[in-house]
Enzyme design. Structure first.
Site, PDB file in Angstrom:
ATOM      1  N   ASP A   7      17.908 -34.938   6.691  1.00 55.32           N
ATOM      2  CA  ASP A   7      18.432 -33.973   7.642  1.00 55.32           C
ATOM      3  C   ASP A   7      17.345 -33.789   8.702  1.00 55.32           C
ATOM      4  OD1 ASP A   7      19.850 -31.804   8.703  1.00 55.32           O
ATOM      5  OD2 ASP A   7      18.604 -30.426   7.571  1.00 55.32           O
ATOM      6  N   ARG A  36      15.441 -27.948  22.753  1.00 60.89           N
ATOM      7  CA  ARG A  36      16.799 -27.396  22.715  1.00 60.89           C
ATOM      8  C   ARG A  36      16.997 -26.544  23.959  1.00 60.89           C
ATOM      9  NH1 ARG A  36      17.816 -27.214  16.813  1.00 60.89           N
ATOM     10  NH2 ARG A  36      19.291 -25.515  16.976  1.00 60.89           N
TER      11      ARG A  36
END
Lengths: 357, 1314
Positions: B562, B785
């Site tokens: 992940d 982000r």
């Protein structure tokens, strides 16, 4: 081999857990070394030196042992005399001869005395052991081995513990047989008397059984009872006035043999026998081995530290020692001709691959 | 890599897409996702019968489609028809096969997976990510959901049933508030006593035995013991034969008992805690276990909540309570829960409330709660936001009062405390194959004995009555002629077969299972204790949650990771900002105290009174701009920008007085505090912290207003409304009234959703827009982000209009969220762009190094993330997963054919041979193996190039990297394309999957698991990784910030990703080597013993006599030889961890199965055969024609076999520590002492044997001979192998020891190596 302490991983990595893992000056405590799997360890590797040393030392140890035991075995003088055929009237393989032999041996009344003459090949020093040897007699058969009651033999209190003794546990109305069981029932009962031309040679039958068996295993207050009282009689009878611990023939017999061909100690001759001396053996050929393919042999043998006559150990030791020495030489040559440096990364598979390409 | 030139296509829709279209599609998708997000009201409860034409197990889906309908209805019915039905129907059909393929094998696992998959909010997140620009994406969403619904059928059925129950009032759970008696009157609801223990004192024995006998091995034991009780078969003593079974049962029972005792203890502690309960108008303390449903409980701050309760009142006037759900889902941030205003008031009034709560039956879904509250004839809906769950802690709230609805085992916490499913190690499955062969040997041996017995009986059948050693009839008068244990030749033969099974029983090494369990336990102990895997920052040690698969760690070929929280820390840091088209913060990466900052600090001083727990160095230029007195658009924009960051969020500020403040000025001290931010989203926290650093400190938040400290001045802003972030809009907005009565909408959101709702007339704005856009691209290519910030002034009319609809929507009982979304659309338009923020998701420490090592070890690291493609690629670059020289194959198709085309093109271009998997694998092996060469020679590069050149005929390219998005995976994970993907993916060095849903993660793992024999490992930290973790052969959970669900589902858990390197390369390697050897050795150890017995039986007229005493036979595998194998299995190390970490390639021994394979097994068996022959025949020849008795012989064999197998082990031990010495030599001594003891008991027939034997030299000589002759071939073989065919491990070991030796002796190195 090298014994080298492996110290704590004090390498340059960022492991400074000072609060939670107190570090000591000189590495770690024993417990920490243990939990970190860093205990001091000996890590042997098969270096050429180690391999060759091992092989040579095996060779050096084995060859002398082999030679020693071989020579010991050679020193043993052994006389084997098979008498089962000679001591019955009829020989032959046909059914009639067989049944004749059987009726001869099973008949209580026939005279079973048999005389054998033997020549001593070499001088035999005392003690000379007298054995009887039975072949193809499966004393190690499970049904046979199990058919005994060691508790009963040990103490009169357990006289009735005969459950394991079937089918020779009791006669008629629950009267226990002492000693019970197939093993005791089939007690060997040939007897030997040995004499030179003029004098009888006494055979000492004392202490032929193990001391431990006499002292503790067979009770000195257990007397034979109801033994061999019914047909058919399996073998030897016991003197009911002697306790089991004194019945040494029984004790020897009860140590059931490991293999189908076995010897059992009959007695000892306490005098020397000279070479080429003629001896006469008077055999009472009582024991029935004629109902199955068995052999009876009388064995006279001296012993050495290695035991009786058996050169297997000697030969095996010499062979193994020799092979090891040979291998040692072969390896020395190998290391000389085609050495592979230990720990050379060039031999790592991925490096080899890259070279080939 | 900014705009992705080598991309074959881009997945981000360009901004030119029509807004109308975009909105439509995102709305629909959102509605699909929303249901999963269970915080919303479940409208499906009320009208579930509308779509009765659909099959019932897809009820959930129905509900969704309903909403879906309503969702798009304002946008026009035409679209509705075209999208809804065909998409649904088509996908249902299409996705059947995939479902089947993804079905998990075990039903319980299935349930667990479904639980993890359906209920987590992460899921929704990734669902949202899936949505593309076209309507095709809609179907993909449905497909995805269908997948899920198929899999979680069981779960859905349960929940569906519950809903129906609730709606039809069939079997609702009725809770009478403050009336436990009435509550429990009709239905006996469970009390609050919990019991995690399995056993009680009374049922321990039967239950434990019952559970233990589920193992086939034990049944085998039992069957053997039972056989031995039959009279004709009693080979061993009857009690003796039970010993091994009893031993094993006892050991396991003691272990289970101890574990259970610990559970009992913790249960007791838990049950005896106290809580305040309302009893006759006052709160009295009461033990937790006495709590009942219906009671009213008061919880004080920081207390743990004893059971699931519906909030009635809190210390906060608006009924808010903050809870920390750490124990439940591991999230450390605070969550808000509300008491219903109605009850809040009632309790405040002091009236004793009475009412009835109708709620669903207990279930394990922690994100859902559906109930009604009925007070004074009025009904109010209750949802998940009204309930506080057991195990959570009340924080930041003085007290809270609630009514118990679920207690004890009905609580959601207890229902969720399921263990992770048991996995079986690969090696163990291989072991079964060898066990089969051993069974074949066993059978052959038994047949030989049986047939031999039959033949022997046949030839001797006439003599049987007279044979002195075989009597088949009784001779005594009473039973004369009766058969004694004789049942005829066929029966005897059969019995002989059975009894030989008893004698040879340990050929099947049952004790191996127990040994392995103990060894793994020991290995786990050392893994847990490894300080190199201790994470000091979170104080978390390594955890072994599964004890069955230690050795699998040494055979991993694929690591699926992940991203967020696993590779990255999930600690967001504000990095850069673009304000009004200008970029700031590029200097931020250069740490703090540069010259330029000094001035800014000065400006700041005195004004800044708030201290943050995490310090951010503000950009000086931006600070100057903010404090510039000049007015201008830019400055206003900057101020509004930070105001938005401070105001537009759901973060809760917690102000605490600074204890270190020693200022004498009391006013100053009062205002100089520390603000700690608590919030659900780490991104928001980072933004608020950033705003604070720039002087806009969010200081106070209540339901009605917020207070922002703007450079020392407190600005009280009234919050008129707040539209929370949702997955459809991908933005949140807040409507704020300033003190000067102006009203503003402050919005922040994802760039894709924001640009379409900006004001689109001003040319200046266009400039800003473009600049911001390019900044955004830049940021995302750096792995940051991004969020876009915008604002808008509201006019009076707009405000009135919005307010009325907002009021309406927020009090609506049905479809509240849809209505709210529509309301939001009213004001979220014509926005003024203020700027954009960039937040860094920091990589965890050591991640690039760990990935590099893993790759060198031949492990392929695949990253599966829910993030955007650009973010994923940038993270891939920063963690060295991707390198600049890699050829990137990017696949993001929006249809099946498109994906097929992409795949085929890529395969053609990069010469990936398909169909023929052998070629395929060889290409790939070459690729992986030729890349990391230890010898840094010039030849390396050239050889590489040559290889590639030869391979690819001219077209030269670097290693391949495959980047694929979840959308394409939807199409590809169908059968036919799956194999194409497999071919392509396995020939790539790196695979990055972005925007994947949790179940797609599992699907990808499954793709590899199904199509190759390679072992897979999945590592993740969040609930969205649960399915992947459970699907993979080895699941590793990171104890991160995202919660404990991944850890709960995992087999191993650790604090940091970088530990994976050590876990696999060091511990995995060790464990694999150890277990591999252990298994082979145990096979050998038992077989050599059995074969020795077998040879002897051939010399006993096939009568299954054993020369060994019963006790020795039993003790052999239990006592005489077991300890050294266990110690070696735990402690032996072939290589030090340093070497293993230095040469990661050594790991390949594991997946090449070098320590345990078929040929090793057969070699071991050959060796075993030789040794057993030596073992048997040396004594036989030595004592041929001698007086030796059976027990002496047995004694010799016993001791010989024990010494032989122990010496065999000693020869293979690689590392002798004290414990090894003790156990090995101790075992031999124990054997001798046991022999002495056994031979000292007069009632045994073997009495006195050892004393007698030990006196004879022949005894000792034969033992020596046996050991040397037995081991010589093995020794020679080992030496030859080491000379001529050294393994990598061997060489590394030599290098390691030789260098150490050199170092140790201080001798000068004459380094032979080149």
């Amino acid at each position: 081999m090298a014994l080298e302490p492996e110290y704590s991983p004090s390498d340059g990595r960022k492991w400074t857990e000072t609060e939670s893992w107190p570090k000591e000056q000189n590495g770690l405590t024993w417990m920490e070394k243990f939990t970190q799997q860093e205990l001091p360890a000996c890590k042997p590797i098969l270096t050429p030196g180690l391999v060759i040393t091992t092989l040579i030392s095996i060779g050096i140890i084995f060859v002398p042992i082999g030679l020693g035991s071989l020579s010991a075995s050679e020193h043993v003088v052994e006389i084997i005399d098979r008498y089962d055929d000679a001591c019955v009237p009829s020989n032959g393989d046909d059914e009639a001869a067989k049944s004749e032999r059987l009726s001869f041996i099973q008949n209580v009344k026939t005279n079973k005395t048999c005389i054998r003459n033997l020549v001593i090949p070499k001088k035999m020093k005392h003690p000379i052991y007298v054995y009887y040897q039975l072949d193809n007699f499966y004393q190690n058969h499970r049904r046979y081995v199990k058919s005994r009651s060691d508790r009963q033999y040990q103490s009169p209190r357990f006289e009735r513990e005969t459950k394991t003794c079937d089918p020779e546990s009791e006669i008629d109305d629950h009267t226990p047989i002492v000693p019970c069981g197939l093993v005791a029932w089939s007690l060997f009962n040939d007897t030997y008397r040995i004499s030179t031309e003029n004098d009888p040679i006494p055979i000492n039958k004392k202490d032929i059984a193990w001391q431990s068996d006499k002292n503790s295993k067979f009770g000195s207050n257990v007397y034979p009872k109801n033994f061999q009282k019914q047909d058919p009689v399996g073998g030897g009878k016991l003197n009911e006035s002697l306790p089991l611990s004194e019945q040494e023939d029984l004790l020897v017999w009860m140590r059931t043999a490991a293999l189908p061909n076995f010897r059992k100690l009959y007695g000892r001759i306490e005098t020397d026998l000279e070479a080429n001396e003629n001896i006469t053996v008077v055999i009472q050929n009582n024991y029935n081995t004629y109902s199955f393919d068995s052999k009876k042999q009388l064995v006279l043998s001296t012993t050495t530290w290695i035991g009786g006559k058996n050169d297997f150990l000697g030969k095996a030791y010499i062979t193994v020692g020799g092979i090891c020495l040979f291998l040692a030489i072969a390896f020395i040559l190998t290391y000389v001709i085609k050495p592979r440096p230990l720990g050379d990364p060039a031999y790592l598979s991925w490096n080899l691959n890259s070279k080939e390409r | 890599m900014s705009s992705g030139k080598p991309l074959l296509s881009t997945s981000e829709p360009s901004s030119a897409t029509s807004p109308h279209h975009r909105r439509h599609s995102s709305l629909t998708i959102g509605s699909l996702g929303r249901l999963c997000h269970n915080t919303s009201i479940s409208s499906s409860v009320t009208d579930g019968s509308q779509h009765s034409n659909l099959s019932d197990h897809n009820d959930e889906l129905e509900d969704e489609l309903e909403e879906f309908d309503e969702d798009i209805s304002p946008l026009g019915g035409a679209l509705r028809n075209s999208v809804e039905c065909p998409a649904y129907l088509r996908t249902r059909k299409k996705f059947k096969p995939v479902d089947l393929q993804l079905q998990l094998p075990l039903p319980e696992r299935k349930l667990l997976v479904s639980w993890g998959g359906v209920t987590d909010p992460q899921h929704v997140w990734s669902m949202r990510e899936v949505s593309g620009a076209s309507s095709q994406a809609v179907s993909s969403g449905i497909q995805d959901y269908l997948n899920k619904s198929q899999r979680s059928e069981r779960f859905l059925q349960i929940s569906m049933q519950l809903k129906e129950n609730l709606t039809h009032h069939d079997n609702p759970r009725l809770i009478h508030i403050n009336d436990p008696k009435r509550t429990n009157d009709n239905f006996e609801y469970s009390g609050n006593e919990i019991r995690t223990s399995k056993y009680t004192f009374l049922n321990f024995l039967p239950k434990n035995l019952f559970i233990q006998f589920h193992r086939v091995a034990y049944l085998y034991f039992l069957a053997i013991a039972a056989l031995n009780q039959l009279p004709p078969l009693a080979v061993f003593g009857r009690t003796v034969s039970l010993v091994p079974l009893l031993f094993v049962l006892t050991v396991t029972a003691v272990k289970d008992g101890y574990e259970d005792w610990r559970r009992h203890r913790s249960d007791r502690n838990e049950n005896n805690r106290e809580a305040l309960v309302l009893q006759s108008g006052k709160f009295h303390p009461k033990r937790w276990k006495k709590l009942q449903s219906g009671e009213v409980v008061k919880i004080c701050s920081d207390e743990t909540i004893p059971c699931d309760m519906v909030l009635l009142n809190t210390s906060d006037p608006s009924g808010i309570a903050y809870i920390q759900t750490m124990n439940l889902d591991g999230e450390s941030n605070l969550k808000t829960r509300y008491a219903r205003q109605e009850t809040n008031k009632l309790v405040l009034d002091g009236t004793i409330i009475s009412g009835v709560i109708t709620c669903e039956q207990p279930n394990r879904n922690i994100y859902e709660f559906t109930a009604n509250l009925e007070i004074k004839g009025q009904r109010y809906p209750l949802s998940q936001s009204n309930i506080i769950l057991r195990g959570c802690q009340l924080k930041n709230t003085e007290w809270a009062i609630g009514v118990v609805v679920y207690a004890g085992k009905d609580t959601k916490a207890m229902l969720n405390s399921a263990m992770s499913p048991a996995k079986r190690s690969r090696l163990e499955t291989y072991m079964n194959r060898e066990t089969f062969w051993l069974s074949v040997f066993l059978l052959i041996m038994c047949l030989v004995v049986a047939i031999g017995m039959g033949l022997w009986l046949n030839t001797h059948k006439n003599q049987l009555d007279t044979l002195p050693y075989y009597r088949k009839i009784y001779f005594d008068k009473k039973k004369f002629g009766e058969k004694y244990k004789y049942y005829g030749i066929p029966m005897e033969t059969f019995f002989s077969f059975l009894s030989s099974i008893i004698v040879f029983q340990i050929m099947i090494p049952i004790s191996l299972y127990i040994t392995m369990e103990l060894v793994r336990l020991g290995q786990s102990y050392f893994m847990i204790g490894d300080r190199h895997m201790y994470d000091s920052s979170s104080d978390s040690r390594f955890q072994c949650r599964s004890l069955n698969i230690n050795e699998d760690l040494g055979q991993i070929r694929y690591v699926f990771s992940d991203k967020t929280g696993t590779l990255t820390e999930n600690k967001m840091e504000f990095r850069k900002a673009s304000v009004w088209g200008k970029q700031y913060g590029s200097t931020l990466s250069v740490d703090g105290t540069g010259d330029t900052n000094v001035g800014a600090e000065a400006v700041l001083e005195g004004r800044r009174t708030w201290k943050l727990k995490s310090e951010i160095t503000p950009d000086s230029e931006l600070l100057k701009l903010l404090h510039n007195d000049l007015s201008g658009d830019e400055r206003i924009a900057a101020q509004e920008f930070f105001l938005t960051l401070a105001a537009c969020n759901t973060v809760i500020p917690i102000a605490t007085q600074s204890p270190s403040s020693s200022d004498t000025d009391s006013t100053l001290r009062a205002s100089y505090g520390i603000v700690d931010y608590q919030g659900e989203s780490p991104d928001e926290q980072a933004l608020v912290a950033a705003a604070s650093a720039y002087g806009y400190t969010l200081y106070e938040r209540t339901s009605g207003h917020i207070v922002v400290d703007v450079n020392g001045e407190k600005l009280r802003l009234v919050v008129l409304g707040l539209h929370e972030f949702d997955s459809v809009r991908k933005r949140m907005s807040v409507v704020i009234r300033f003190p000067n009565d102006s009203v503003k909408v402050l919005v922040k959101g994802a760039d894709t959703s924001m640009f379409s709702i900006l004001k689109r007339d001003h040319p200046d704005d266009n400039h800003t827009k473009h600049a911001t856009q390019s900044h955004l691209n830049e940021y995302s290519s750096e792995g940051l982000r991004t969020l876009v910030v915008a604002s808008r002034d509201l006019t009076g009319e707009e405000l009135v209009e919005w307010q009325s609809t907002y009021e309406d929507a927020s009090t609506s009982l049905t479809d509240r969220s849809i209505k709210l979304r529509q309301t939001a659309a009213l004001i979220e338009c014509d926005l003024t762009l203020l700027g954009a923020t960039a937040i860094e998701d920091k990589l965890q420490e050591g991640v690039p190094e760990a990935i590099e090592s893993l790759r060198q070890a031949g492990i392929k690291v695949w990253v599966l993330t829910g993030d955007k493609q650009e973010t994923a690629i940038s993270i891939g670059l920063s963690c060295k997963l991707l390198t600049a020289d890699m050829e990137q194959i990017i696949i993001n198709g929006t249809s099946e054919s498109e994906c097929r085309k992409f795949l085929c093109d890529a395969k053609a271009k990069y010469c990936v041979k398909s169909a023929n998997s052998c070629d395929q694998i060889s290409v790939w092996r070459q690729n992986t193996e030729s890349d990391y060469l230890e010898i840094p020679l010039g030849t390396k590069l050239s050889s590489l190039q040559q290889q590639h050149a030869g391979q690819e005929e001219g077209a030269s390219f670097g290693p391949l990297a495959l980047i694929i998005d979840g959308n394409s995976l939807v199409y590809i994970l169908e059968k036919d394309l799956e194999s194409e993907l497999f071919d392509l993916a396995t020939s790539c060095k790196v695979v990055l999957c972005c925007r994947v849903a949790p179940l797609q993660k599992a699907g990808i793992v499954d793709l590899i698991k199904c199509r190759s024999d390679d072992m897979t490992l999945a590592i993740g930290d969040g609930a969205n990784d649960v399915s992947m973790i459970q699907m993979a052969d080895v699941g590793v959970g990171i104890c991160g910030q995202e919660g404990r669900q991944a850890v709960m589902a995992s087999d191993f858990a650790m604090g940091q990703f970088r530990f994976l390197k050590r876990l696999l390369l060091v511990h995995g390697h060790w464990n694999y080597q150890r277990i591999g050897y252990l298994v082979l050795y145990n096979f050998y150890r038992n077989a050599v013993f059995v074969l020795m017995l077998f040879w002897y039986i051939l010399y006993t007229a096939f009568s299954t006599t054993s020369a060994l005493t019963d006790w020795s036979s039993v003790f052999y595998s239990v006592l005489y030889t077991s300890l050294p194998t266990i110690v070696v299995g735990i402690l032996d190390k072939d290589l030090s961890h340093k070497t293993l970490l230095k040469y990661p390639k050594l790991y390949s021994a594991g997946y090449r199965q070098e320590s345990y394979n078929m040929s090793l097994f057969w070699i071991t068996m050959l060796d075993m055969l030789w040794q057993s022959l030596v073992l048997f025949y040396v004594p036989l020849f030595t004592y041929r024609d001698s007086t030796i008795d059976i027990w002496s012989m047995g004694s010799l064999w016993t001791i010989a076999v024990v010494i032989l197998v122990n010496m065999h082990l000693a020869m293979d031990i690689q590392r002798w520590v004290v414990i090894t010495h003790i156990s090995l030599w101790g075992s031999i001594s124990i054997t001798y002492s046991c022999m002495v003891v056994l031979d000292s008991i007069p009632v045994f027939p073997n009495y006195g044997t050892i004393y007698h034997l030990a006196k004879t030299p022949a005894y000792w000589l034969s033992i020596l001979l046996i050991v040397v002759v037995g081991l010589l071939p093995r020794f020679i073989f080992k030496v030859l192998q080491q000379i001529f065919w050294p393994s990598d491990i061997q060489i590394a070991r030599e290098a390691e020891i030789m260098s150490k030796r050199r170092h140790f002796f201080g001798s000068k190195p004459d380094r032979i190596s080149s």
